[in-house]
Write a protein that holds these residues in place. Structure first.
Motif, PDB file in Angstrom:
ATOM      1  N   PHE A   1      50.048  41.238  17.745  1.00 54.92           N
ATOM      2  CA  PHE A   1      48.789  41.856  17.810  1.00 54.92           C
ATOM      3  C   PHE A   1      48.534  41.913  18.996  1.00 54.92           C
ATOM      4  O   PHE A   1      48.112  42.808  19.854  1.00 54.92           O
ATOM      5  CB  PHE A   1      47.619  41.605  16.880  1.00 54.92           C
ATOM      6  N   ILE A   2      48.231  40.735  19.736  1.00 54.12           N
ATOM      7  CA  ILE A   2      47.926  40.836  21.237  1.00 54.12           C
ATOM      8  C   ILE A   2      48.571  41.520  22.334  1.00 54.12           C
ATOM      9  O   ILE A   2      48.170  42.105  22.981  1.00 54.12           O
ATOM     10  CB  ILE A   2      47.623  39.397  21.768  1.00 54.12           C
ATOM     11  N   GLN A   3      50.052  41.366  21.811  1.00 49.72           N
ATOM     12  CA  GLN A   3      51.062  42.028  22.714  1.00 49.72           C
ATOM     13  C   GLN A   3      50.726  43.817  22.571  1.00 49.72           C
ATOM     14  O   GLN A   3      50.674  44.383  23.690  1.00 49.72           O
ATOM     15  CB  GLN A   3      52.438  41.756  22.322  1.00 49.72           C
ATOM     16  N   ARG A   4      50.410  44.300  21.331  1.00 46.30           N
ATOM     17  CA  ARG A   4      50.003  45.626  21.259  1.00 46.30           C
ATOM     18  C   ARG A   4      48.782  45.953  21.878  1.00 46.30           C
ATOM     19  O   ARG A   4      48.818  46.937  22.372  1.00 46.30           O
ATOM     20  CB  ARG A   4      50.091  45.662  19.749  1.00 46.30           C
ATOM     21  N   TRP A   5      47.790  45.072  21.878  1.00 44.12           N
ATOM     22  CA  TRP A   5      46.628  45.441  22.387  1.00 44.12           C
ATOM     23  C   TRP A   5      46.557  45.214  23.754  1.00 44.12           C
ATOM     24  O   TRP A   5      45.860  45.943  24.434  1.00 44.12           O
ATOM     25  CB  TRP A   5      45.704  43.971  21.904  1.00 44.12           C
ATOM     26  N   ARG A   6      47.462  44.567  24.405  1.00 43.03           N
ATOM     27  CA  ARG A   6      47.711  44.561  25.792  1.00 43.03           C
ATOM     28  C   ARG A   6      48.307  45.718  26.258  1.00 43.03           C
ATOM     29  O   ARG A   6      47.850  46.176  27.406  1.00 43.03           O
ATOM     30  CB  ARG A   6      48.570  43.438  26.218  1.00 43.03           C
ATOM     31  N   GLU A   7      49.093  46.264  25.382  1.00 51.00           N
ATOM     32  CA  GLU A   7      50.082  47.436  25.862  1.00 51.00           C
ATOM     33  C   GLU A   7      49.095  48.664  25.888  1.00 51.00           C
ATOM     34  O   GLU A   7      49.319  49.731  26.369  1.00 51.00           O
ATOM     35  CB  GLU A   7      51.258  47.495  25.042  1.00 51.00           C
TER      36      GLU A   7
ATOM     37  N   GLY B   1      39.139  33.956  19.806  1.00 51.70           N
ATOM     38  CA  GLY B   1      38.558  34.152  18.356  1.00 51.70           C
ATOM     39  C   GLY B   1      38.389  35.803  18.642  1.00 51.70           C
ATOM     40  O   GLY B   1      39.308  36.544  18.779  1.00 51.70           O
ATOM     41  N   ASP B   2      37.000  36.324  18.215  1.00 48.63           N
ATOM     42  CA  ASP B   2      36.876  37.618  18.415  1.00 48.63           C
ATOM     43  C   ASP B   2      36.342  38.216  19.595  1.00 48.63           C
ATOM     44  O   ASP B   2      35.859  39.533  19.742  1.00 48.63           O
ATOM     45  CB  ASP B   2      35.965  38.275  17.270  1.00 48.63           C
ATOM     46  N   TRP B   3      36.398  37.412  20.672  1.00 50.42           N
ATOM     47  CA  TRP B   3      36.108  38.008  22.116  1.00 50.42           C
ATOM     48  C   TRP B   3      37.150  38.492  22.693  1.00 50.42           C
ATOM     49  O   TRP B   3      38.235  37.809  22.655  1.00 50.42           O
ATOM     50  CB  TRP B   3      35.462  36.750  22.703  1.00 50.42           C
TER      51      TRP B   3
ATOM     52  N   ALA C   1      37.364  44.930  21.643  1.00 53.44           N
ATOM     53  CA  ALA C   1      36.854  43.930  20.851  1.00 53.44           C
ATOM     54  C   ALA C   1      36.530  44.609  19.410  1.00 53.44           C
ATOM     55  O   ALA C   1      36.769  43.731  18.315  1.00 53.44           O
ATOM     56  CB  ALA C   1      35.296  43.537  21.324  1.00 53.44           C
ATOM     57  N   VAL C   2      36.277  45.828  19.317  1.00 54.46           N
ATOM     58  CA  VAL C   2      36.154  46.335  17.926  1.00 54.46           C
ATOM     59  C   VAL C   2      37.596  46.501  17.363  1.00 54.46           C
ATOM     60  O   VAL C   2      37.619  46.185  16.061  1.00 54.46           O
ATOM     61  CB  VAL C   2      35.566  48.022  18.124  1.00 54.46           C
ATOM     62  N   PHE C   3      38.457  46.890  18.221  1.00 58.56           N
ATOM     63  CA  PHE C   3      39.923  47.173  17.478  1.00 58.56           C
ATOM     64  C   PHE C   3      40.467  45.655  16.982  1.00 58.56           C
ATOM     65  O   PHE C   3      41.277  45.643  16.083  1.00 58.56           O
ATOM     66  CB  PHE C   3      40.818  47.667  18.651  1.00 58.56           C
ATOM     67  N   LEU C   4      39.919  44.433  17.671  1.00 60.70           N
ATOM     68  CA  LEU C   4      40.417  43.235  17.071  1.00 60.70           C
ATOM     69  C   LEU C   4      39.792  42.842  15.751  1.00 60.70           C
ATOM     70  O   LEU C   4      40.189  42.118  14.999  1.00 60.70           O
ATOM     71  CB  LEU C   4      39.652  42.361  18.061  1.00 60.70           C
TER      72      LEU C   4
ATOM     73  N   ARG D   1      34.013  40.165  29.040  1.00 61.51           N
ATOM     74  CA  ARG D   1      34.518  39.734  27.973  1.00 61.51           C
ATOM     75  C   ARG D   1      33.391  40.357  26.693  1.00 61.51           C
ATOM     76  O   ARG D   1      32.123  40.558  27.053  1.00 61.51           O
ATOM     77  CB  ARG D   1      34.347  38.234  27.550  1.00 61.51           C
ATOM     78  N   ALA D   2      33.988  40.892  25.594  1.00 58.62           N
ATOM     79  CA  ALA D   2      33.182  41.360  24.760  1.00 58.62           C
ATOM     80  C   ALA D   2      33.563  41.097  23.239  1.00 58.62           C
ATOM     81  O   ALA D   2      34.685  40.543  23.040  1.00 58.62           O
ATOM     82  CB  ALA D   2      33.447  42.999  24.891  1.00 58.62           C
ATOM     83  N   GLN D   3      32.608  41.161  22.296  1.00 60.50           N
ATOM     84  CA  GLN D   3      32.635  41.005  21.043  1.00 60.50           C
ATOM     85  C   GLN D   3      32.001  41.933  20.088  1.00 60.50           C
ATOM     86  O   GLN D   3      30.845  42.647  20.344  1.00 60.50           O
ATOM     87  CB  GLN D   3      32.012  39.701  20.658  1.00 60.50           C
ATOM     88  N   CYS D   4      32.547  42.384  19.038  1.00 66.07           N
ATOM     89  CA  CYS D   4      31.994  43.089  18.119  1.00 66.07           C
ATOM     90  C   CYS D   4      31.251  42.034  17.078  1.00 66.07           C
ATOM     91  O   CYS D   4      31.893  41.437  16.309  1.00 66.07           O
ATOM     92  CB  CYS D   4      32.938  44.299  17.381  1.00 66.07           C
ATOM     93  N   TYR D   5      30.117  42.470  17.030  1.00 65.44           N
ATOM     94  CA  TYR D   5      29.289  41.400  16.292  1.00 65.44           C
ATOM     95  C   TYR D   5      28.729  41.763  14.758  1.00 65.44           C
ATOM     96  O   TYR D   5      28.306  41.258  14.067  1.00 65.44           O
ATOM     97  CB  TYR D   5      27.851  40.610  16.909  1.00 65.44           C
TER      98      TYR D   5
END
Lengths: 147, 157
Positions: B10-16, B36-38, B74-77, B107-111
């Protein structure tokens, strides 16, 4: 030429493009400024690099936001007497419509000019000013006013 | 700095995903990591992005874009799969200027997530989020297929 001289030149000739060119980020965005009498318009010419979502395609919210903040700062340099670049205290952007892949225009309205702080409202539009794509408002610290 | 989850697909996809947006690419945003979710992005310092030529401080618009991008990711996470959304609003408080010559992290978080909306918060900083350059809060709206209110125009990203 230093910054103060550039601002003074821009005011003396009412020619703002050299000042835009002096701000690297404004140059990066490719901004231009159109002043007609009391009407101040900042223009963000469309370029592919401004796109956020290439599938829609739509302008990046950050591109629209940065453009509006640039417009506000140049407006203050145009309106005010100080040559200092004001500092943004806070900036609030409402996105109303999708930013299409075309030129974007910004008009600025001074809501309140205090001695230390100016409150501005900035509208971004593409087809007509009656259909804004984004509305921003912000507070700006007028630096020379701080003793 | 924070590379805790960099191994996951997932992180790889996110990075790309970051450079698939032309403006993210133009600004030079880099996916730095996820805690975490940040979600954490960074923007390397570049002369082109300076807002104050007298001091070399980055333009506020760079911070706006960095936090808009970080908030969106952060929302996509928090979603099982990516879906199109638009920034509804974004507010920034600029607490101190970025230090010239230094990279900025965002840094961001969807809360809070609802069917239609995502509420986000974030901050920009150099060394620690406890010494923020800027704080942001925003709301994103899902658009297109699957969104509850497709009639509403939107689509910033």
């Amino acid at each position: 030429m230093n910054w103060i001289e550039r601002v003074e030149q821009a005011r003396a000739h009412n020619h703002w493009q050299p000042l835009v060119e002096a701000v690297p980020f404004a140059r990066f965005l490719g901004l231009s400024i159109d002043v007609k009498g009391e009407e101040f318009t900042c223009i963000l010419p469309y370029r592919e690099m401004l796109i956020g979502n290439p599938i829609l395609p739509a302008l990046h919210g950050g591109a629209t936001g940065g453009f509006l903040e640039c417009a506000a700062l140049f407006y203050l340099l145009w309106r005010m007497e100080s040559t200092d670049l004001p500092r943004t205290i806070d900036f609030n952007i409402d996105y109303l419509r999708s930013g299409r892949p075309r030129d974007t225009f910004a008009n600025v309205h001074m809501v309140k000019q205090g001695t230390r702080v100016a409150n501005l409202r900035i509208e971004a539009w593409q087809t007509t000013p009656q259909e804004p794509i984004a509305l921003a408002h912000g507070n700006f610290l007028l630096r020379n006013a701080v003793s | 700095m924070t590379e805790k989850n960099t191994g996951s697909p997932f992180i790889q996809r996110w990075r790309e995903f970051i450079p698939s947006s032309p403006y993210n690419r133009a600004m030079g945003f880099v996916g730095t990591g996820v805690e975490g979710d940040w979600c954490i992005l960074s923007v390397p310092y570049r002369e082109e992005l300076v807002g104050d030529p007298s001091t070399g401080v980055l333009h506020g618009g760079v911070i706006t874009a960095l936090l808009d991008a970080a908030c969106g990711l952060a929302v996509f996470l928090r979603l099982p799969e990516m879906k199109p959304m638009a920034t509804l609003d974004l507010r920034l408080d600029y607490l101190k200027p970025a230090t010239p010559g230094r990279d900025v992290l965002g840094r961001a978080q969807c809360y809070k997530l609802t069917h239609d909306l995502a509420f986000v918060r974030g901050c920009a900083y150099h060394d620690t989020p406890d010494e923020p350059i800027a704080m942001a809060v925003g709301v994103y709206m899902f658009i297109g297929k699957g969104a509850a209110n497709p009639a509403q125009e939107g689509g910033k990203r």
